[in-house]
Design an enzyme around this catalytic site. Structure first.
Site, PDB file in Angstrom:
ATOM      1  N   ARG A   1       0.631  -1.122  -0.025  1.00 37.44           N
ATOM      2  CA  ARG A   1       0.117   0.078  -0.015  1.00 37.44           C
ATOM      3  C   ARG A   1       0.808   1.358  -0.174  1.00 37.44           C
ATOM      4  O   ARG A   1       1.176   1.960  -1.014  1.00 37.44           O
ATOM      5  CB  ARG A   1      -0.815   0.004   1.365  1.00 37.44           C
ATOM      6  CG  ARG A   1      -2.043   0.906   1.151  1.00 37.44           C
ATOM      7  CD  ARG A   1      -1.768   2.387   1.584  1.00 37.44           C
ATOM      8  NE  ARG A   1      -1.343   2.557   2.845  1.00 37.44           N
ATOM      9  CZ  ARG A   1      -0.882   3.682   3.499  1.00 37.44           C
ATOM     10  NH1 ARG A   1      -0.570   4.670   2.722  1.00 37.44           N
ATOM     11  NH2 ARG A   1      -0.342   3.611   4.814  1.00 37.44           N
ATOM     12  N   ASP A   2       1.423   1.592   1.068  1.00 39.86           N
ATOM     13  CA  ASP A   2       2.325   2.788   1.105  1.00 39.86           C
ATOM     14  C   ASP A   2       3.540   2.700   0.300  1.00 39.86           C
ATOM     15  O   ASP A   2       4.021   3.697  -0.134  1.00 39.86           O
ATOM     16  CB  ASP A   2       2.800   2.996   2.746  1.00 39.86           C
ATOM     17  CG  ASP A   2       3.243   4.296   2.871  1.00 39.86           C
ATOM     18  OD1 ASP A   2       3.163   5.114   2.320  1.00 39.86           O
ATOM     19  OD2 ASP A   2       4.069   4.278   3.887  1.00 39.86           O
TER      20      ASP A   2
ATOM     21  N   HIS B   1       6.232   4.561  12.809  1.00 36.15           N
ATOM     22  CA  HIS B   1       6.308   4.516  11.042  1.00 36.15           C
ATOM     23  C   HIS B   1       7.416   5.430  10.618  1.00 36.15           C
ATOM     24  O   HIS B   1       7.162   6.670  10.363  1.00 36.15           O
ATOM     25  CB  HIS B   1       5.025   4.706  10.617  1.00 36.15           C
ATOM     26  CG  HIS B   1       4.769   4.845   9.038  1.00 36.15           C
ATOM     27  ND1 HIS B   1       3.935   3.724   8.398  1.00 36.15           N
ATOM     28  CD2 HIS B   1       5.387   5.477   8.082  1.00 36.15           C
ATOM     29  CE1 HIS B   1       4.113   4.002   7.003  1.00 36.15           C
ATOM     30  NE2 HIS B   1       5.036   4.979   6.938  1.00 36.15           N
TER      31      HIS B   1
ATOM     32  N   HIS C   1      10.193   7.380   8.412  1.00 35.78           N
ATOM     33  CA  HIS C   1      10.895   7.343   7.048  1.00 35.78           C
ATOM     34  C   HIS C   1      12.154   7.887   7.005  1.00 35.78           C
ATOM     35  O   HIS C   1      12.850   8.389   8.123  1.00 35.78           O
ATOM     36  CB  HIS C   1      10.078   8.629   6.206  1.00 35.78           C
ATOM     37  CG  HIS C   1       8.839   8.246   5.737  1.00 35.78           C
ATOM     38  ND1 HIS C   1       8.401   8.283   4.313  1.00 35.78           N
ATOM     39  CD2 HIS C   1       7.651   7.544   6.165  1.00 35.78           C
ATOM     40  CE1 HIS C   1       7.125   8.065   4.292  1.00 35.78           C
ATOM     41  NE2 HIS C   1       6.667   7.580   5.290  1.00 35.78           N
TER      42      HIS C   1
ATOM     43  N   CYS D   1       5.252   9.744   0.207  1.00 32.62           N
ATOM     44  CA  CYS D   1       3.962  10.086   0.432  1.00 32.62           C
ATOM     45  C   CYS D   1       3.621  11.062  -0.843  1.00 32.62           C
ATOM     46  O   CYS D   1       4.343  12.260  -1.007  1.00 32.62           O
ATOM     47  CB  CYS D   1       3.996  11.072   1.679  1.00 32.62           C
ATOM     48  SG  CYS D   1       2.039  11.910   1.886  1.00 32.62           S
TER      49      CYS D   1
ATOM     50  N   ASN E   1      10.276   4.428   3.099  1.00 30.44           N
ATOM     51  CA  ASN E   1      10.217   4.080   4.219  1.00 30.44           C
ATOM     52  C   ASN E   1      11.252   3.293   4.834  1.00 30.44           C
ATOM     53  O   ASN E   1      12.103   2.958   3.993  1.00 30.44           O
ATOM     54  CB  ASN E   1       8.880   3.043   4.235  1.00 30.44           C
ATOM     55  CG  ASN E   1       7.434   3.618   4.194  1.00 30.44           C
ATOM     56  OD1 ASN E   1       6.884   4.358   5.017  1.00 30.44           O
ATOM     57  ND2 ASN E   1       7.038   3.508   2.896  1.00 30.44           N
TER      58      ASN E   1
END
Length: 312
Positions: free
Chosen positions: A26-27, A220, A222, A253, A262
Site C-alpha cells: 500500500r504505502d 512509522h 521514513h 507520500c 520507508n
C-alpha cells in the site's frame, strides 16, 4: 547458497519479539510512478506472507483520482481471496465511501489516516484536523460494529514541511482524539523523516502520560535523513513492539514531496536478528521478493541490505 546473516548478540534493552507491520503493497506502491498490475500486487502480498510477514497492509480505498496507483483495490483483493481478508490484512480507508467499498470487498481490518498538523490535513484530506476527526468518527463506529480491527495513522508527528516543528502536545492531542474514537492501534508517522531519538522518547513518554501506552503504538519512520532505524530502536527500548516497514524500502507520500522511502523491512530484520529479537520472517525470502519487485518497477531496491545481499 544461503545469504549471510548477522552475528547474534542479544540486546537485553530490546523486546524479545517485534511485529513487523508491512506497508509495501500500500504505502510502498502508492508513490511509484509505475502502475503495477493487479496480478503482480497480489503476488507481492503472497510472497510477503510466504516470507513470514503476518501483518500486511494490502491496498487503499482512497478515491482513484487521487491515488491512481491503487485504483485496482477491489481487483487485488478479489485475486487474493481469503488471503487478503482478516484482521492481519488491513486496508486504508479515508472516509465512509471508502469504507463502503472495503466492506463490500469483505475486509477484516481498516486503517484511517489523520494528521497532526492543519496544513497537511488540508492538503491530504481537504479538511481541518477537527473536521477530519469528525469524518473518521462514523468510519470507526461502523467498522467496530462490523467487527473490524481499526488502526489510526497520524502523520507529521515529528515535523511538517510547511509548518516546521510540531509541538509534542499537539501530536498527543490529535492521537488521543483518534484513539478515543475506538481505534485498536496508533501508528506514529515521521512523514518527512526528520525525527531524532530524543524526540521519539519524549513523544512516547507524553503519549503514555495521556493514557496511550506503548503496547497500543506502532512507529512509522521514513529514512529521509538516515534516522529511521535509529528512531525505531529508540521506540523499541521504550516498549513499542510494532514497527511499520516496507519491503525494499519502497514508499513516500504523494502529498509531501520531501518524504522519501520507508524503513526497509530487510534493514529492520537484519538489525533485529543481530540483536536477538524475533520477527518471524525469512530474510532470504524478503531479499528475493524485493529483487523481484524491483524488476517490475525497473529500478534497484533502495534497501541497503538488499543491495548488499543481492548485489543490487
Amino acid at each position: 547458497m544461503r545469504l549471510p546473516l548477522p552475528q547474534v548478540e542479544p540486546d537485553p534493552t530490546l523486546p524479545r519479539s517485534v511485529t513487523v507491520y508491512e506497508v509495501g503493497p500500500r504505502d510502498g506502491l502508492q508513490n511509484e510512478s509505475t502502475v503495477v498490475p493487479a496480478a503482480v500486487k497480489a503476488e507481492f502480498v503472497r510472497r510477503l506472507a510466504a516470507a513470514g510477514l503476518g501483518t500486511i497492509e494490502t491496498t487503499s480505498f482512497v478515491d482513484p483520482r487521487w491515488v491512481p496507483q491503487l485504483a485496482d483495490a477491489e481487483e487485488v483483493l478479489g485475486l487474493l481471496g481469503d488471503e487478503g481478508r482478516g484482521a492481519r490484512r488491513p486496508v486504508l480507508v479515508p472516509n465512509e465511501r471508502g469504507l463502503d467499498r472495503a466492506l463490500t470487498a469483505g475486509v477484516g481490518a481498516v486503517a484511517i489516516f489523520g494528521s497532526a498538523t492543519e496544513t497537511f490535513a488540508r492538503r491530504n484530506l481537504n479538511r481541518t484536523v477537527e473536521e477530519s476527526v469528525e469524518m473518521f468518527r462514523p468510519v470507526v463506529e461502523r467498522s467496530r460494529a462490523e467487527g473490524l480491527w481499526v488502526r489510526a495513522y497520524v502523520s507529521m508527528c515529528f515535523g511538517d514541511p510547511w509548518e516546521g516543528p510540531v509541538p509534542v502536545a499537539r501530536v498527543v492531542d490529535v492521537c488521543r482524539r483518534l484513539m478515543d474514537l475506538g481505534c485498536d492501534e496508533l501508528s506514529l508517522g515521521d512523514t518527512i523523516g526528520v525525527g531524532t531519538t530524543g524526540h521519539v522518547h519524549r513523544l512516547l513518554a507524553a503519549l503514555d502520560g495521556a493514557g496511550i501506552g506503548p503496547e497500543r503504538v506502532g512507529v512509522h519512520f521514513h529514512d529521509t535523513y538516515g534516522q529511521a532505524l535509529a528512531n525505531t530502536v529508540a521506540a523499541l527500548r521504550d516498549g513499542v513492539t510494532v514497527v511499520d516497514a516496507s519491503t525494499g524500502g519502497l514508499g513516500g507520500c504523494p502529498y509531501a514531496k520531501s518524504a522519501t522511502g520507508n524503513l526497509a523491512t530487510e534493514d529492520l530484520v537484519w538489525a533485529l536478528e543481530g540483536a536477538g529479537v524475533s520477527t518471524g520472517t525469512d530474510l532470504d525470502a524478503l531479499v528475493a521478493t524485493s529483487t523481484w519487485m524491483a524488476g517490475h518497477l525497473g529500478r534497484p531496491s533502495p534497501s541497503r541490505v538488499v543491495r548488499a545481499l543481492a548485489g543490487g
